[in-house]
Design a protein around this motif. Structure first.
Motif, PDB file in Angstrom:
ATOM      1  N   ASP A  12       0.846  -1.194   0.000  1.00 19.99           N
ATOM      2  CA  ASP A  12       0.000   0.000   0.000  1.00 19.99           C
ATOM      3  C   ASP A  12       0.883   1.247   0.000  1.00 19.99           C
ATOM      4  O   ASP A  12       1.853   1.340   0.755  1.00 19.99           O
ATOM      5  N   ARG A  13       0.548   2.200  -0.839  1.00 23.22           N
ATOM      6  CA  ARG A  13       1.348   3.427  -0.914  1.00 23.22           C
ATOM      7  C   ARG A  13       1.096   4.364   0.275  1.00 23.22           C
ATOM      8  O   ARG A  13       1.785   5.376   0.408  1.00 23.22           O
ATOM      9  N   ILE A  14       0.116   4.031   1.093  1.00 28.63           N
ATOM     10  CA  ILE A  14      -0.126   4.780   2.330  1.00 28.63           C
ATOM     11  C   ILE A  14       0.393   3.937   3.479  1.00 28.63           C
ATOM     12  O   ILE A  14      -0.012   2.780   3.659  1.00 28.63           O
ATOM     13  N   GLY A  15       1.306   4.475   4.256  1.00 28.31           N
ATOM     14  CA  GLY A  15       1.949   3.713   5.314  1.00 28.31           C
ATOM     15  C   GLY A  15       1.197   3.763   6.631  1.00 28.31           C
ATOM     16  O   GLY A  15       0.332   4.619   6.860  1.00 28.31           O
ATOM     17  N   LEU A  16       1.561   2.854   7.525  1.00 24.89           N
ATOM     18  CA  LEU A  16       0.908   2.781   8.828  1.00 24.89           C
ATOM     19  C   LEU A  16       1.124   4.049   9.646  1.00 24.89           C
ATOM     20  O   LEU A  16       0.238   4.468  10.392  1.00 24.89           O
ATOM     21  N   GLN A  17       2.284   4.670   9.515  1.00 27.82           N
ATOM     22  CA  GLN A  17       2.515   5.913  10.259  1.00 27.82           C
ATOM     23  C   GLN A  17       1.580   7.015   9.791  1.00 27.82           C
ATOM     24  O   GLN A  17       1.098   7.820  10.604  1.00 27.82           O
ATOM     25  N   ILE A  27      -7.216  -1.381  11.960  1.00 26.45           N
ATOM     26  CA  ILE A  27      -6.763  -1.613  10.596  1.00 26.45           C
ATOM     27  C   ILE A  27      -7.647  -2.675   9.956  1.00 26.45           C
ATOM     28  O   ILE A  27      -7.918  -3.726  10.542  1.00 26.45           O
ATOM     29  N   VAL A  28      -8.095  -2.378   8.751  1.00 25.28           N
ATOM     30  CA  VAL A  28      -8.917  -3.291   7.960  1.00 25.28           C
ATOM     31  C   VAL A  28      -8.048  -3.775   6.810  1.00 25.28           C
ATOM     32  O   VAL A  28      -7.684  -2.998   5.929  1.00 25.28           O
ATOM     33  N   THR A  29      -7.669  -5.050   6.831  1.00 30.66           N
ATOM     34  CA  THR A  29      -6.739  -5.539   5.821  1.00 30.66           C
ATOM     35  C   THR A  29      -6.970  -7.014   5.576  1.00 30.66           C
ATOM     36  O   THR A  29      -7.843  -7.645   6.180  1.00 30.66           O
ATOM     37  N   ALA A  53       0.843  -4.225  14.550  1.00 31.66           N
ATOM     38  CA  ALA A  53       1.020  -3.845  15.955  1.00 31.66           C
ATOM     39  C   ALA A  53       2.414  -3.319  16.246  1.00 31.66           C
ATOM     40  O   ALA A  53       2.583  -2.426  17.083  1.00 31.66           O
ATOM     41  N   ASN A  54       3.433  -3.857  15.564  1.00 29.30           N
ATOM     42  CA  ASN A  54       4.808  -3.485  15.880  1.00 29.30           C
ATOM     43  C   ASN A  54       5.170  -2.087  15.404  1.00 29.30           C
ATOM     44  O   ASN A  54       6.263  -1.605  15.668  1.00 29.30           O
ATOM     45  N   ALA A  55       4.260  -1.468  14.668  1.00 27.04           N
ATOM     46  CA  ALA A  55       4.518  -0.081  14.306  1.00 27.04           C
ATOM     47  C   ALA A  55       4.474   0.829  15.532  1.00 27.04           C
ATOM     48  O   ALA A  55       4.869   1.983  15.466  1.00 27.04           O
ATOM     49  N   ASP A  56       3.996   0.282  16.670  1.00 24.46           N
ATOM     50  CA  ASP A  56       3.945   1.023  17.933  1.00 24.46           C
ATOM     51  C   ASP A  56       3.186   2.335  17.773  1.00 24.46           C
ATOM     52  O   ASP A  56       3.586   3.379  18.284  1.00 24.46           O
ATOM     53  N   GLU A  60      -4.318  -1.780  15.511  1.00 25.99           N
ATOM     54  CA  GLU A  60      -4.645  -3.187  15.701  1.00 25.99           C
ATOM     55  C   GLU A  60      -5.406  -3.683  14.481  1.00 25.99           C
ATOM     56  O   GLU A  60      -6.246  -2.971  13.923  1.00 25.99           O
ATOM     57  N   TRP A  61      -5.120  -4.912  14.076  1.00 23.62           N
ATOM     58  CA  TRP A  61      -5.873  -5.527  12.986  1.00 23.62           C
ATOM     59  C   TRP A  61      -7.266  -5.838  13.509  1.00 23.62           C
ATOM     60  O   TRP A  61      -7.475  -6.759  14.276  1.00 23.62           O
ATOM     61  N   ALA A  62      -8.258  -5.065  13.061  1.00 27.38           N
ATOM     62  CA  ALA A  62      -9.603  -5.149  13.628  1.00 27.38           C
ATOM     63  C   ALA A  62     -10.571  -5.945  12.777  1.00 27.38           C
ATOM     64  O   ALA A  62     -11.457  -6.622  13.299  1.00 27.38           O
TER      65      ALA A  62
END
Length: 398
Positions: A12-17, A27-29, A53-56, A60-62
């Protein structure tokens, strides 16, 4: 309601940060890289869960969107025991990892359909658009599907002829590419001969047949979902009409009543997608939400602006034909009802679905309909509506 965000994984070109900065926490994935029909292993699920989750970042994967249904299951094609067993094993592995809400659809071949991926909107920016004339031109004059004569009125067919005659090869390629964008990620995109061949696999499958196959799917998976404490939620058809000679069977309140009535377990639920349902002029989306509120496990909140010939385009979240304030009120009221019953699953996850490409979205080449700024605008607007309704402290009637 739990603010969530669709994320297509590491590519994904949009990052978790960036997602974290929108304020969303769910997070919906999905594991889009795994071919349909194969088991999602515990190891692959845990790796994706750790990545989120480790992105701190408080993420959360919901929700899983989607654990895809194999096309052979939809067609009722051949011996399916192994496919159903693999599907249930994937469910069990997700439940063991604590991911218990699964959004899925039962749309034949193509998950969603638009004819333009970047249609200009007022004051700048672009949106997804479904143009009935262009779709008719594709069916009648590019695919040369003669049966489409019966699916479009004479006026639309005449306009489609004019569009086709005036179109360039580039115009036709753009149209086909837009429609192919709705194919699941694991599938190759078709050229015209390839699309004809893919459609041939569906010959003879009408709405009644597809509905029987859907009922079988529910019988195979919903008891397992109930045992696992999962929430299964079907996504409505997008758009809610037959296309390419393919039947659509989750398009209105009667269709939803069939799905939820076939298996009455709480695990068998609905993804309330206000945009998909809202594209059908006969659908009163807040009324549908009220009717099925106790079975809504997930919500996609977006808006569309419809036109008399059946065309529509994605509107700003508070600017389309659906009364989004009323709809949010229905969902908040249902949450409050669940809390009063002491349910630990009272919170309904939602995500701002689709969005206009705005400002720095241009040129990022994100997944069609899933820009950063446009969806963040939608999330902010929805957050404001929900905060205002909650502050009133009233019962929400929609």
């Amino acid at each position: 309601m739990r603010e969530s965000w669709r994320w297509y994984g590491p590519l994904d070109r949009i990052g978790l940060q960036e997602i974290a900065q929108t304020g969303a926490s769910g997070i919906v994935t999905a594991l889009h890289e795994i071919p349909y029909g194969e088991v999602w292993t515990a190891e692959a699920i845990e790796a994706r869960k750790r990545l989120v989750a480790n992105a701190d970042l408080g993420l959360e994967w919901a929700v899983v969107e989607s654990l895809p249904v194999h096309e052979r299951i939809k067609r009722g094609d051949g011996k399916l025991d192994a496919l159903f067993a693999n599907y249930r094993q994937s469910m069990a592995n997700l439940a063991a990892a604590g991911v218990r809400t699964i959004c899925y659809n039962f749309m034949p071949l193509i998950d969603w359909t638009r004819t333009r991926l970047r249609s200009p909107v007022a004051r700048g920016g672009t949106c997804l658009r479904f143009d009935t004339v262009e779709m008719c031109a594709l069916e009648l004059f590019m695919l040369e599907r003669g049966e489409a004569e019966n699916d479009y009125p004479a006026e639309t067919r005449l306009k489609a002829r004019d569009w086709y005659d005036a179109s360039s090869g580039e115009d036709r390629e753009r149209l086909l590419a837009a429609v192919m964008a709705g194919l699941p990620g694991a599938y190759d995109r078709y050229d015209i001969p390839g699309l004809r061949a893919a459609l041939a696999d569906w010959t003879g499958i009408d709405a009644a047949t597809l509905r029987r196959n859907f009922a079988r799917f529910l019988d195979e998976v919903i008891p397992a979902a109930e045992d696992l404490g999962m929430r299964f939620c079907v996504h409505p058809d997008d758009p809610p009409r037959d296309l390419l000679g393919l039947p659509r069977i989750v398009s209105d309140a009667d269709d939803i009543a069939f799905v939820l009535g076939h298996r009455e377990e709480l695990a068998n639920g609905l993804t309330l997608c206000s945009g998909s349902l809202g594209a059908n002029p006969a659908n009163d989306v807040p009324a549908i939400a009220r009717r099925f509120a106790d079975r809504i496990h997930f919500a996609h909140l977006r808006n569309v602006a419809k036109e008399p010939d059946g065309s529509f385009e994605e509107a700003a979240h508070l600017a389309g034909d659906t009364d989004m304030v009323a709809l949010c009120g229905v969902l908040l009221s249902e949450e409050r009802r669940r809390r009063s019953e002491g349910r630990d699953d009272h919170e309904i996850p939602f995500r701002p679905d689709h969005g206009h490409e705005l400002l720095s979205d241009a040129g990022r080449d994100t997944h069609p309909g899933y820009p950063l700024v446009g969806r963040m605008r939608g999330l902010a607007e929805l957050r404001g509506v929900m905060s205002a309704l909650s502050h009133q402290g009233t019962t929400f009637h929609g």
